[in-house]
Design an enzyme around this catalytic site. Structure first.
Site, PDB file in Angstrom:
ATOM      1  CB  ALA A   1      10.285   6.069   0.763  1.00 44.38           C
TER       2      ALA A   1
ATOM      3  N   GLY B   1      13.320   1.705   2.027  1.00 45.05           N
ATOM      4  CA  GLY B   1      14.106   2.870   2.598  1.00 45.05           C
ATOM      5  C   GLY B   1      14.256   2.426   4.184  1.00 45.05           C
TER       6      GLY B   1
ATOM      7  CD  GLU C   1      17.487   2.419   0.293  1.00 46.36           C
ATOM      8  OE1 GLU C   1      16.287   2.890   0.103  1.00 46.36           O
ATOM      9  OE2 GLU C   1      17.893   2.757  -0.957  1.00 46.36           O
TER      10      GLU C   1
ATOM     11  CD  GLU D   1      13.561  -0.082  -2.558  1.00 38.62           C
ATOM     12  OE1 GLU D   1      13.829  -1.522  -2.527  1.00 38.62           O
ATOM     13  OE2 GLU D   1      14.067   0.689  -1.853  1.00 38.62           O
TER      14      GLU D   1
HETATM   15  N1  CO8 Z   1       4.227   3.833   2.498  1.00 40.32           N
HETATM   16  C1  CO8 Z   1       3.085   4.147   2.927  1.00 40.32           C
HETATM   17  N2  CO8 Z   1       2.073   3.364   3.509  1.00 40.32           N
HETATM   18  C2  CO8 Z   1       2.484   2.248   4.061  1.00 40.32           C
HETATM   19  C3  CO8 Z   1       3.772   1.749   3.925  1.00 40.32           C
HETATM   20  C4  CO8 Z   1       4.700   2.351   2.861  1.00 40.32           C
HETATM   21  N3  CO8 Z   1       5.912   2.054   2.559  1.00 40.32           N
HETATM   22  N4  CO8 Z   1       3.840   0.442   3.965  1.00 40.32           N
HETATM   23  C5  CO8 Z   1       2.704   0.196   4.601  1.00 40.32           C
HETATM   24  N5  CO8 Z   1       1.776   1.227   4.785  1.00 40.32           N
HETATM   25  C6  CO8 Z   1       0.693   1.229   5.128  1.00 40.32           C
HETATM   26  C7  CO8 Z   1      -0.461   0.297   4.316  1.00 40.32           C
HETATM   27  O1  CO8 Z   1      -0.904   1.196   3.102  1.00 40.32           O
HETATM   28  C8  CO8 Z   1      -1.509   0.320   5.322  1.00 40.32           C
HETATM   29  O2  CO8 Z   1      -2.307   1.348   5.418  1.00 40.32           O
HETATM   30  P1  CO8 Z   1      -3.862   1.156   5.577  1.00 40.32           P
HETATM   31  O3  CO8 Z   1      -4.180   0.660   6.978  1.00 40.32           O
HETATM   32  O4  CO8 Z   1      -4.347   2.655   5.574  1.00 40.32           O
HETATM   33  O5  CO8 Z   1      -4.538   0.415   4.531  1.00 40.32           O
HETATM   34  C9  CO8 Z   1      -0.756   0.021   6.725  1.00 40.32           C
HETATM   35  O6  CO8 Z   1       0.388   0.783   6.517  1.00 40.32           O
HETATM   36  C10 CO8 Z   1      -0.612  -1.193   7.101  1.00 40.32           C
HETATM   37  O7  CO8 Z   1       0.170  -1.933   6.088  1.00 40.32           O
HETATM   38  P2  CO8 Z   1      -0.532  -3.246   5.454  1.00 40.32           P
HETATM   39  O8  CO8 Z   1      -2.177  -3.373   5.788  1.00 40.32           O
HETATM   40  O9  CO8 Z   1      -0.096  -3.482   4.013  1.00 40.32           O
HETATM   41  O10 CO8 Z   1       0.064  -4.346   6.424  1.00 40.32           O
HETATM   42  P3  CO8 Z   1       0.454  -6.043   5.904  1.00 40.32           P
HETATM   43  O11 CO8 Z   1       0.906  -6.517   7.194  1.00 40.32           O
HETATM   44  O12 CO8 Z   1      -0.812  -6.523   5.184  1.00 40.32           O
HETATM   45  O13 CO8 Z   1       1.942  -5.910   5.139  1.00 40.32           O
HETATM   46  C11 CO8 Z   1       3.775  -5.025   4.260  1.00 40.32           C
HETATM   47  C12 CO8 Z   1       3.043  -5.300   5.560  1.00 40.32           C
HETATM   48  C13 CO8 Z   1       4.264  -6.349   3.908  1.00 40.32           C
HETATM   49  C14 CO8 Z   1       4.981  -4.354   5.014  1.00 40.32           C
HETATM   50  C15 CO8 Z   1       3.229  -4.114   3.330  1.00 40.32           C
HETATM   51  O14 CO8 Z   1       2.727  -2.987   4.180  1.00 40.32           O
HETATM   52  C16 CO8 Z   1       4.139  -3.631   2.277  1.00 40.32           C
HETATM   53  O15 CO8 Z   1       4.554  -4.317   1.287  1.00 40.32           O
HETATM   54  N6  CO8 Z   1       4.443  -2.198   2.397  1.00 40.32           N
HETATM   55  C17 CO8 Z   1       5.030  -1.675   1.408  1.00 40.32           C
HETATM   56  C18 CO8 Z   1       6.521  -2.070   1.697  1.00 40.32           C
HETATM   57  C19 CO8 Z   1       7.532  -1.496   0.697  1.00 40.32           C
HETATM   58  O16 CO8 Z   1       7.377  -1.564  -0.689  1.00 40.32           O
HETATM   59  N7  CO8 Z   1       8.502  -0.592   0.813  1.00 40.32           N
HETATM   60  C20 CO8 Z   1       9.412   0.098  -0.083  1.00 40.32           C
HETATM   61  C21 CO8 Z   1       8.876   1.324  -0.553  1.00 40.32           C
HETATM   62  S1  CO8 Z   1       9.899   2.201  -1.607  1.00 40.32           S
HETATM   63  C22 CO8 Z   1      11.138   2.767  -0.892  1.00 40.32           C
HETATM   64  O17 CO8 Z   1      11.252   2.569   0.200  1.00 40.32           O
HETATM   65  C23 CO8 Z   1      12.039   3.474  -1.617  1.00 40.32           C
HETATM   66  C24 CO8 Z   1      12.998   4.309  -0.899  1.00 40.32           C
HETATM   67  C25 CO8 Z   1      14.042   5.172  -1.656  1.00 40.32           C
HETATM   68  C26 CO8 Z   1      13.107   6.333  -1.974  1.00 40.32           C
HETATM   69  C27 CO8 Z   1      14.112   7.366  -2.549  1.00 40.32           C
HETATM   70  C28 CO8 Z   1      13.094   8.714  -2.962  1.00 40.32           C
HETATM   71  C29 CO8 Z   1      12.473   8.802  -4.173  1.00 40.32           C
END
Ligand code: CO8
Length: 260
Positions: free
Chosen positions: A66, A111, A114, A134
């Site tokens: 998400a 997500g 999921e 999460e």
């Molecule tokens: N949301 C928003 N932006 C994101 C997300 C995300 N989930 N994942 C990556 N990005 C963005 C980064 O902020 C970055 O943006 P910018 O270039 O502007 O800095 C860009 O994408 C590239 O990402 P990274 O620079 O972080 O890339 P890396 O190769 O260093 O890392 C990762 C890749 C490991 C995938 C890392 O980006 C990461 O950990 N992302 C988050 C993953 C995460 O935690 N996902 C779970 C989110 S919670 C969720 O999904 C709950 C679902 C249910 C919700 C229920 C409703 C409320």
């Protein structure tokens, strides 16, 4: 219909939907979720579409979860609504009435994992990473991840992955049954298209009832699930495709299924 965050590519009976927000690793924000809902309804009602593939744009991610920008400002009410909306879209995918294949071309986190679990089958690039991180955000899964993951891989493994938030590679995901096949990354889409084309040529009513029997039967007592299966078996017996499939076998030729 027009879509800002999704691409649609149609190839015979196969529809390939690409989540197209590569700058944020295809994170699902509210407009993208809404587009996915509309797209899935469109594909569900289109009889020419026999199999759907979902994948992510770019080399790096399927869906990195998400959109954390939205999660960061959520309130109890908006959080509950958001989770319910996401769950509804994933249910649409799970009950689309035709196979949906997740082509997991990179990160499938939160997500994203999921969403992949709501698909009928999951093919993963050998470079893919899956997980439910999460917990690292002080959250819990909200698109039914606690439920689908436990049902797919067992409660113990689901607890491990959700409590630790650790990412696993495609090979481990295959070993625990989270993905069906692991494919060298450069061949992922070719192999996914081949499988989708095979399914698109199969008898659609039988495919649909197999998916219903497996998915809905899993939540029923065994005896009720068997009765459900027998009823669907009886329904399939009324189709032209059943007559064509059995006749083609006896005539030693390839069956031509029409969906009737
Ligand atoms: N949301 C928003 N932006 C994101 C997300 C995300 N989930 N994942 C990556 N990005 C963005 C980064 O902020 C970055 O943006 P910018 O270039 O502007 O800095 C860009 O994408 C590239 O990402 P990274 O620079 O972080 O890339 P890396 O190769 O260093 O890392 C990762 C890749 C490991 C995938 C890392 O980006 C990461 O950990 N992302 C988050 C993953 C995460 O935690 N996902 C779970 C989110 S919670 C969720 O999904 C709950 C679902 C249910 C919700 C229920 C409703 C409320």
């Amino acid at each position: 219909m027009s879509y800002d965050n999704l691409l649609l590519d149609r190839d015979g009976g196969v529809a390939i939907v690409t989540i197209n927000r590569p700058k944020v690793l295809n994170a699902l924000n509210a407009p993208t979720l809404d587009e996915l809902r509309r797209m899935m309804l469109e594909l569900r009602h289109d009889a020419a579409v026999r199999c759907v593939v979902v994948t992510g744009a770019g080399e790096k991610a399927f869906i990195a979860g998400a959109d954390i920008n939205e999660l960061a400002v959520q309130t109890p009410t908006s959080g509950k609504d958001h989770a319910a909306r996401g769950q509804h879209v994933l249910e649409l995918i799970e009950h689309l009435g035709k196979p949906v294949i997740a082509a997991i071309n990179g990160y499938a986190l939160g997500g994203g994992c999921e969403l992949a679990m709501a698909c009928t089958l999951r093919l993963a690039a050998d470079t893919a990473k899956l997980g439910q991180p999460e917990i690292n955000l002080g959250l819990i899964p909200g698109y039914a991840g606690t439920q689908r993951l436990a049902r797919l891989v067992g409660r113990g493994r689901a607890m491990d992955l959700i409590l630790t938030g650790r990412q696993i590679g495609a090979e481990e995901a295959w070993q625990i049954g989270l993905v069906n096949r692991v494919i060298p990354a450069p061949h992922l889409m070719t192999e996914t298209r081949a499988l989708a084309t095979q399914l698109a040529a199969s008898a659609p009513v039988a495919l649909r009832y197999i998916i219903e029997a497996v998915n809905q039967g899993a939540d029923m007592p065994f005896a009720d699930a068997c009765t459900f299966e027998a009823t669907l078996f009886g329904l399939v017996a009324s189709t032209d495709d059943m007559r064509e499939g059995t006749k083609a076998f006896l005539e030693k030729r390839k069956a031509r299924f029409t969906g009737q």
